[in-house]
Scaffold this motif. Structure first.
Motif, PDB file in Angstrom:
ATOM      1  N   ARG A 117       3.418  -2.901  -0.325  1.00 58.30           N
ATOM      2  CA  ARG A 117       4.386  -1.874  -0.573  1.00 58.30           C
ATOM      3  C   ARG A 117       3.572  -0.674  -0.847  1.00 58.30           C
ATOM      4  NH1 ARG A 117       8.069  -0.435   3.074  1.00 58.30           N
ATOM      5  NH2 ARG A 117       9.110   0.715   1.747  1.00 58.30           N
ATOM      6  N   LYS A 128       1.329  -0.326   2.670  1.00 54.53           N
ATOM      7  CA  LYS A 128       2.279   0.114   3.516  1.00 54.53           C
ATOM      8  C   LYS A 128       3.222  -0.739   4.459  1.00 54.53           C
ATOM      9  CE  LYS A 128       0.942   4.602   2.401  1.00 54.53           C
ATOM     10  NZ  LYS A 128       0.494   4.654   0.861  1.00 54.53           N
ATOM     11  N   GLY A 149       6.247  -3.293   6.018  1.00 47.07           N
ATOM     12  CA  GLY A 149       7.515  -2.807   5.572  1.00 47.07           C
ATOM     13  C   GLY A 149       7.688  -4.024   4.954  1.00 47.07           C
ATOM     14  N   TRP A 150       9.382  -3.766   5.165  1.00 49.78           N
ATOM     15  CA  TRP A 150       9.932  -4.365   4.233  1.00 49.78           C
ATOM     16  C   TRP A 150      10.631  -5.890   3.968  1.00 49.78           C
ATOM     17  CZ3 TRP A 150      11.697  -3.061  -0.792  1.00 49.78           C
ATOM     18  CH2 TRP A 150      11.687  -1.994  -1.052  1.00 49.78           C
TER      19      TRP A 150
END
Length: 132
Positions: free
Chosen positions: A84, A88, A90-91
């Motif tokens: 995260r 960077k 995504g979920w």
């Protein structure tokens, strides 16, 4: 091979502790049916490593299961944090990496670490280029 071995070992530890329970495992190991698997288990695993004590073996199974569960959970949270914050992602991608590290451990997580290292090198090159 290491990843599959780790996954199968954790699955067997979980089965022995959570499904069979330690009392049932000790009962099966102390009164084994005439089976090739039990003979191998007693001859090559329980007797040499745990001094022929089934209760010691059962305690080690219990400790190993909970240690691996906690260790894999901590690794999974750490690598999810890296996904995260550093990568960077995504979920959904983070959740997929989290579940893989939770099941297997560091053998999958080191790939995330490699990606973070590559990204850090690229960022350093960009900063040096910008400064020039």
């Amino acid at each position: 091979p290491v990843i599959l071995t780790t996954l199968l070992t954790c699955a067997l530890l979980g089965y022995a502790v959570e499904i069979l329970t330690l009392e049932t495992l000790a009962l099966h190991l102390s009164n084994p049916p005439p089976s090739f698997i039990y003979v191998l288990l007693n001859t090559y695993l329980v007797n040499p490593f745990f001094y022929a004590s089934i209760s010691n073996f059962c305690k080690m199974v219990y400790i190993s299961w909970y240690f691996s569960t906690v260790a894999h959970a901590l690794e999974a949270f750490y690598f999810a944090y890296l996904c995260r914050t550093k990568l960077k992602l995504g979920w959904m991608s983070t959740l997929k990496w989290f579940s893989m590290v939770l099941m297997v451990g560091y053998f999958v997580g080191w790939r995330i670490k490699e990606m973070v290292d590559v990204q850090a090198k690229e960022e350093k090159k960009r900063m040096e280029k910008k400064a020039s």
